[in-house]
Design a protein around this motif. Structure first.
Motif, PDB file in Angstrom:
ATOM      1  N   SER A 171     -59.328   6.046 -19.513  1.00 22.95           N
ATOM      2  CA  SER A 171     -59.130   4.854 -20.337  1.00 22.95           C
ATOM      3  C   SER A 171     -59.252   5.163 -21.823  1.00 22.95           C
ATOM      4  CB  SER A 171     -60.140   3.774 -19.955  1.00 22.95           C
ATOM      5  OG  SER A 171     -61.440   4.171 -20.311  1.00 22.95           O
ATOM      6  N   VAL A 172     -58.543   4.372 -22.585  1.00 21.78           N
ATOM      7  CA  VAL A 172     -58.682   4.412 -24.037  1.00 21.78           C
ATOM      8  C   VAL A 172     -59.615   3.252 -24.361  1.00 21.78           C
ATOM      9  CG1 VAL A 172     -57.518   4.185 -26.250  1.00 21.78           C
ATOM     10  CG2 VAL A 172     -56.391   5.362 -24.359  1.00 21.78           C
ATOM     11  N   TYR A 173     -60.796   3.545 -24.790  1.00 19.44           N
ATOM     12  CA  TYR A 173     -61.830   2.555 -25.044  1.00 19.44           C
ATOM     13  C   TYR A 173     -61.946   2.354 -26.541  1.00 19.44           C
ATOM     14  CZ  TYR A 173     -66.190   0.166 -23.811  1.00 19.44           C
ATOM     15  OH  TYR A 173     -67.168  -0.752 -23.600  1.00 19.44           O
ATOM     16  N   VAL A 174     -62.206   1.129 -26.954  1.00 21.29           N
ATOM     17  CA  VAL A 174     -62.269   0.818 -28.380  1.00 21.29           C
ATOM     18  C   VAL A 174     -63.351   1.641 -29.071  1.00 21.29           C
ATOM     19  CG1 VAL A 174     -62.705  -0.992 -30.074  1.00 21.29           C
ATOM     20  CG2 VAL A 174     -61.380  -1.503 -28.028  1.00 21.29           C
ATOM     21  N   LYS A 175     -64.532   1.694 -28.512  1.00 21.25           N
ATOM     22  CA  LYS A 175     -65.634   2.410 -29.147  1.00 21.25           C
ATOM     23  C   LYS A 175     -65.861   3.739 -28.431  1.00 21.25           C
ATOM     24  CE  LYS A 175     -70.474   1.980 -30.387  1.00 21.25           C
ATOM     25  NZ  LYS A 175     -70.641   2.337 -31.718  1.00 21.25           N
ATOM     26  N   LEU A 176     -65.700   4.810 -29.163  1.00 21.74           N
ATOM     27  CA  LEU A 176     -65.963   6.147 -28.638  1.00 21.74           C
ATOM     28  C   LEU A 176     -67.182   6.715 -29.342  1.00 21.74           C
ATOM     29  CD1 LEU A 176     -62.316   7.483 -28.591  1.00 21.74           C
ATOM     30  CD2 LEU A 176     -63.665   6.782 -26.612  1.00 21.74           C
ATOM     31  N   GLU A 177     -67.980   7.459 -28.601  1.00 17.75           N
ATOM     32  CA  GLU A 177     -69.212   8.029 -29.141  1.00 17.75           C
ATOM     33  C   GLU A 177     -69.265   9.521 -28.838  1.00 17.75           C
ATOM     34  OE1 GLU A 177     -72.010   4.115 -28.330  1.00 17.75           O
ATOM     35  OE2 GLU A 177     -72.123   5.785 -26.915  1.00 17.75           O
ATOM     36  N   TRP A 178     -69.927  10.245 -29.715  1.00 17.48           N
ATOM     37  CA  TRP A 178     -70.145  11.670 -29.477  1.00 17.48           C
ATOM     38  C   TRP A 178     -71.410  11.824 -28.651  1.00 17.48           C
ATOM     39  CZ3 TRP A 178     -66.479  15.009 -30.358  1.00 17.48           C
ATOM     40  CH2 TRP A 178     -65.504  14.699 -31.298  1.00 17.48           C
ATOM     41  N   ALA A 179     -71.278  12.462 -27.513  1.00 17.19           N
ATOM     42  CA  ALA A 179     -72.424  12.732 -26.646  1.00 17.19           C
ATOM     43  C   ALA A 179     -72.706  14.221 -26.683  1.00 17.19           C
ATOM     44  CB  ALA A 179     -72.110  12.292 -25.219  1.00 17.19           C
ATOM     45  N   HIS A 180     -73.981  14.550 -26.831  1.00 19.20           N
ATOM     46  CA  HIS A 180     -74.312  15.972 -26.830  1.00 19.20           C
ATOM     47  C   HIS A 180     -74.639  16.413 -25.408  1.00 19.20           C
ATOM     48  CE1 HIS A 180     -78.196  13.951 -27.574  1.00 19.20           C
ATOM     49  NE2 HIS A 180     -78.714  14.938 -26.876  1.00 19.20           N
TER      50      HIS A 180
END
Length: 85
Positions: A31-40
């Motif tokens: 999915s293309v999600y509005v909010k993307l976050e960087w996860a370590h």
């Protein structure tokens, strides 16, 4: 002397470039999600809210293998899995 405004501009541009490199998509689900976050994927040693935005951007640039770009649900799921180890 570098101003706060210049640092913020650099950070925004660098994070945009890094998201572009990852295709602006969650790297776990299609999915293309509005909010993307960087996860370590491994501990980074960065602390605090946003973990130092400019430091985070530099760390992602230097060590891209340590991070994945995720949507919020996938990020929460990964955190839950990693907390179990």
């Amino acid at each position: 002397m570098t101003t706060t405004h210049q640092k913020n501009d650099w950070h925004r541009q660098e994070m945009e470039r890094l998201r572009h490199e990852r295709g602006y998509r969650c790297q776990f689900c299609p999915s293309v999600y509005v909010k993307l976050e960087w996860a370590h994927l491994r501990p980074t040693g960065l602390r605090g809210e946003g973990r130092g935005s400019n430091h985070r951007a530099l760390d992602i640039k230097r060590h891209p293998e340590r991070y994945v770009l995720l949507c919020v649900p996938c990020h929460r799921g990964l955190d839950a899995i990693l907390a179990g180890f």
